[in-house]
Design an enzyme around this catalytic site. Structure first.
Site, PDB file in Angstrom:
ATOM      1  N   SER A 143       0.870  -1.187   0.000  1.00  0.00           N
ATOM      2  CA  SER A 143       0.000   0.000   0.000  1.00  0.00           C
ATOM      3  C   SER A 143       0.895   1.221   0.000  1.00  0.00           C
ATOM      4  O   SER A 143       2.074   1.132   0.375  1.00  0.00           O
ATOM      5  CB  SER A 143      -0.850  -0.015   1.280  1.00  0.00           C
ATOM      6  OG  SER A 143      -1.454   1.233   1.511  1.00  0.00           O
ATOM      7  N   TYR A 156      -2.450  -1.346  10.412  1.00  0.00           N
ATOM      8  CA  TYR A 156      -2.344  -1.439   8.943  1.00  0.00           C
ATOM      9  C   TYR A 156      -1.006  -0.881   8.468  1.00  0.00           C
ATOM     10  O   TYR A 156      -0.298  -1.516   7.670  1.00  0.00           O
ATOM     11  CB  TYR A 156      -3.513  -0.659   8.324  1.00  0.00           C
ATOM     12  CG  TYR A 156      -3.678  -0.816   6.836  1.00  0.00           C
ATOM     13  CD1 TYR A 156      -4.436  -1.848   6.303  1.00  0.00           C
ATOM     14  CD2 TYR A 156      -3.100   0.088   5.945  1.00  0.00           C
ATOM     15  CE1 TYR A 156      -4.615  -1.981   4.933  1.00  0.00           C
ATOM     16  CE2 TYR A 156      -3.270  -0.034   4.575  1.00  0.00           C
ATOM     17  CZ  TYR A 156      -4.036  -1.068   4.076  1.00  0.00           C
ATOM     18  OH  TYR A 156      -4.205  -1.195   2.721  1.00  0.00           O
TER      19      TYR A 156
HETATM   20  P1  NAD Z   1     -11.429  -6.151  -0.318  1.00  0.00           P
HETATM   21  O1  NAD Z   1     -12.106  -6.017   1.012  1.00  0.00           O
HETATM   22  O2  NAD Z   1     -12.211  -5.929  -1.560  1.00  0.00           O
HETATM   23  O3  NAD Z   1     -10.734  -7.575  -0.442  1.00  0.00           O
HETATM   24  C1  NAD Z   1     -10.106  -8.214   0.645  1.00  0.00           C
HETATM   25  C2  NAD Z   1     -10.039  -9.689   0.352  1.00  0.00           C
HETATM   26  O4  NAD Z   1      -9.411 -10.342   1.470  1.00  0.00           O
HETATM   27  C3  NAD Z   1     -11.423 -10.339   0.210  1.00  0.00           C
HETATM   28  O5  NAD Z   1     -11.363 -11.334  -0.786  1.00  0.00           O
HETATM   29  C4  NAD Z   1     -11.644 -10.968   1.576  1.00  0.00           C
HETATM   30  O6  NAD Z   1     -12.565 -12.043   1.581  1.00  0.00           O
HETATM   31  C5  NAD Z   1     -10.243 -11.429   1.880  1.00  0.00           C
HETATM   32  N1  NAD Z   1     -10.022 -11.748   3.285  1.00  0.00           N
HETATM   33  C6  NAD Z   1     -10.385 -11.021   4.369  1.00  0.00           C
HETATM   34  N2  NAD Z   1     -10.047 -11.684   5.495  1.00  0.00           N
HETATM   35  C7  NAD Z   1      -9.455 -12.850   5.092  1.00  0.00           C
HETATM   36  C8  NAD Z   1      -8.897 -13.955   5.780  1.00  0.00           C
HETATM   37  N3  NAD Z   1      -8.866 -14.008   7.123  1.00  0.00           N
HETATM   38  N4  NAD Z   1      -8.389 -14.981   5.049  1.00  0.00           N
HETATM   39  C9  NAD Z   1      -8.425 -14.947   3.698  1.00  0.00           C
HETATM   40  N5  NAD Z   1      -8.930 -13.923   2.991  1.00  0.00           N
HETATM   41  C10 NAD Z   1      -9.443 -12.886   3.697  1.00  0.00           C
HETATM   42  O7  NAD Z   1     -10.191  -5.158  -0.232  1.00  0.00           O
HETATM   43  P2  NAD Z   1      -9.165  -4.610  -1.330  1.00  0.00           P
HETATM   44  O8  NAD Z   1      -9.238  -3.138  -1.259  1.00  0.00           O
HETATM   45  O9  NAD Z   1      -9.294  -5.293  -2.632  1.00  0.00           O
HETATM   46  O10 NAD Z   1      -7.788  -5.021  -0.625  1.00  0.00           O
HETATM   47  C11 NAD Z   1      -6.906  -5.999  -1.133  1.00  0.00           C
HETATM   48  C12 NAD Z   1      -5.497  -5.646  -0.691  1.00  0.00           C
HETATM   49  O11 NAD Z   1      -5.142  -4.384  -1.246  1.00  0.00           O
HETATM   50  C13 NAD Z   1      -5.309  -5.522   0.823  1.00  0.00           C
HETATM   51  O12 NAD Z   1      -4.074  -6.076   1.213  1.00  0.00           O
HETATM   52  C14 NAD Z   1      -5.293  -4.028   1.039  1.00  0.00           C
HETATM   53  O13 NAD Z   1      -4.586  -3.657   2.188  1.00  0.00           O
HETATM   54  C15 NAD Z   1      -4.603  -3.573  -0.232  1.00  0.00           C
HETATM   55  N6  NAD Z   1      -4.791  -2.172  -0.576  1.00  0.00           N
HETATM   56  C16 NAD Z   1      -6.048  -1.678  -0.816  1.00  0.00           C
HETATM   57  C17 NAD Z   1      -6.175  -0.338  -1.126  1.00  0.00           C
HETATM   58  C18 NAD Z   1      -7.509   0.292  -1.397  1.00  0.00           C
HETATM   59  O14 NAD Z   1      -7.576   1.531  -1.449  1.00  0.00           O
HETATM   60  N7  NAD Z   1      -8.566  -0.474  -1.597  1.00  0.00           N
HETATM   61  C19 NAD Z   1      -5.051   0.483  -1.187  1.00  0.00           C
HETATM   62  C20 NAD Z   1      -3.803  -0.057  -0.947  1.00  0.00           C
HETATM   63  C21 NAD Z   1      -3.685  -1.387  -0.632  1.00  0.00           C
END
Ligand code: NAD
Length: 260
Positions: A143, A156
């Site tokens: 991130s 986080y």
């Molecule tokens: P999201 O909530 O859409 O997806 C998260 C995924 O993780 C889902 O498939 C969920 O079921 C799964 N998950 C949650 N708990 C779990 C567990 N205990 N075991 C297995 N799977 C589990 O979120 P996203 O925004 O797509 O995030 C994905 C990644 O991207 C994360 O690591 C997040 O930190 C990172 N990220 C997101 C953003 C953003 O702005 N959305 C920015 C930077 C980084």
């Protein structure tokens, strides 16, 4: 199709960025293993959709990656089903927003387990096969918070800075085995993870939900959310031969956020 006959495991791929990455890797010919929580019918629809849209095999493994043994089982199940794990995308992650003095200890432990330790356990299990086959791609969804901090996100930000360090160590240890390990660092991407934190942000800062949304975008000079498709295309590039010299890199895709 450079990923034809390769297998990719994408953690947390029932939604958001992970699902978009799984679909991008499948579009390049990889068989994919998806993982994450959610409604069983919706997950089956996504899994079957990947097979239908891209003519590859897709399997779903329901591992809870806060548990070390489930991380190991995920890699073992993928290897048993498709014969190898060639691309590992450590993507599963959650967010929790609260001031440090009120930050619940169980949330801290859960976020460190999922956003950091799960990548360690899965990488540890996948690297021996990659080393033996002299090819591998490890992509950690970090991130912008691997590079800079924001208030109220103690767990986080700590986990994401940690995964940047893990990425560099794995890159150094695997560099002569045809394996690359990199971290991609998205800014704000409109996914359920971001949507869900708006009410908590508003509460922690004592502002309205609209103001909370504006605060997120204020960090991003483009004033636009990054899209899941942009992040997925970036991840796909890192699996290509053209990206073979990129390893140990912490790579922002953040609309200019960390340039400030
Ligand atoms: P999201 O909530 O859409 O997806 C998260 C995924 O993780 C889902 O498939 C969920 O079921 C799964 N998950 C949650 N708990 C779990 C567990 N205990 N075991 C297995 N799977 C589990 O979120 P996203 O925004 O797509 O995030 C994905 C990644 O991207 C994360 O690591 C997040 O930190 C990172 N990220 C997101 C953003 C953003 O702005 N959305 C920015 C930077 C980084």
């Amino acid at each position: 199709m450079s990923l034809k006959s390769r297998t990719a495991v994408v953690t947390g791929s029932t939604s958001g960025i992970g699902l978009a990455i799984a679909r991008a890797l499948a579009s390049d010919g990889a068989n994919v293993v998806i993982n994450g929580f959610g409604d069983a019918d919706a997950i089956e629809k996504e899994r079957a959709g990947i097979e239908k849209d891209f003519g590859v095999k897709a399997a779903y493994v329901a591992a809870d990656l806060t548990k070390a043994e489930d991380c190991e089982k995920l890699i073992a199940a993928a290897t048993e089903t498709f014969g190898s794990v060639d691309v590992l995308v450590n993507n599963a992650g959650v967010q929790y927003v609260a001031p440090i003095e009120e930050f619940p200890v169980d949330k801290w432990n859960m976020i460190i387990a999922l956003n950091l330790s799960a990548a360690f356990h899965a990488t540890r299990a996948a690297v021996p096969g990659m080393k033996a086959r002299k090819w591998g791609r490890i992509i950690n969804t970090a991130s912008a918070h691997a590079l800079v901090a924001s208030p109220f996100k103690a767990a986080y930000v700590a986990a994401k800075h940690g995964i940047a360090g893990l990425t560099k160590v794995v890159a150094l240890e695997t560099a002569t085995f045809g394996i690359t390990a990199n971290a991609i660092c998205p800014g704000y991407v409109w996914t359920p993870l971001v949507e869900k934190q708006i009410p908590d942000q508003a509460k922690a800062r004592g502002i309205s939900e609209q103001e909370a949304k504006n605060i997120l975008l204020a960090a991003q000079p483009t004033k636009e959310f990054v899209t899941v498709e942009q992040v997925a295309a970036f991840a796909l590039f890192l699996t290509s031969d053209a990206a073979a010299a990129i390893t140990g890199s912490i790579l922002p895709i953040d609309g200019g956020w960390t340039a400030e």
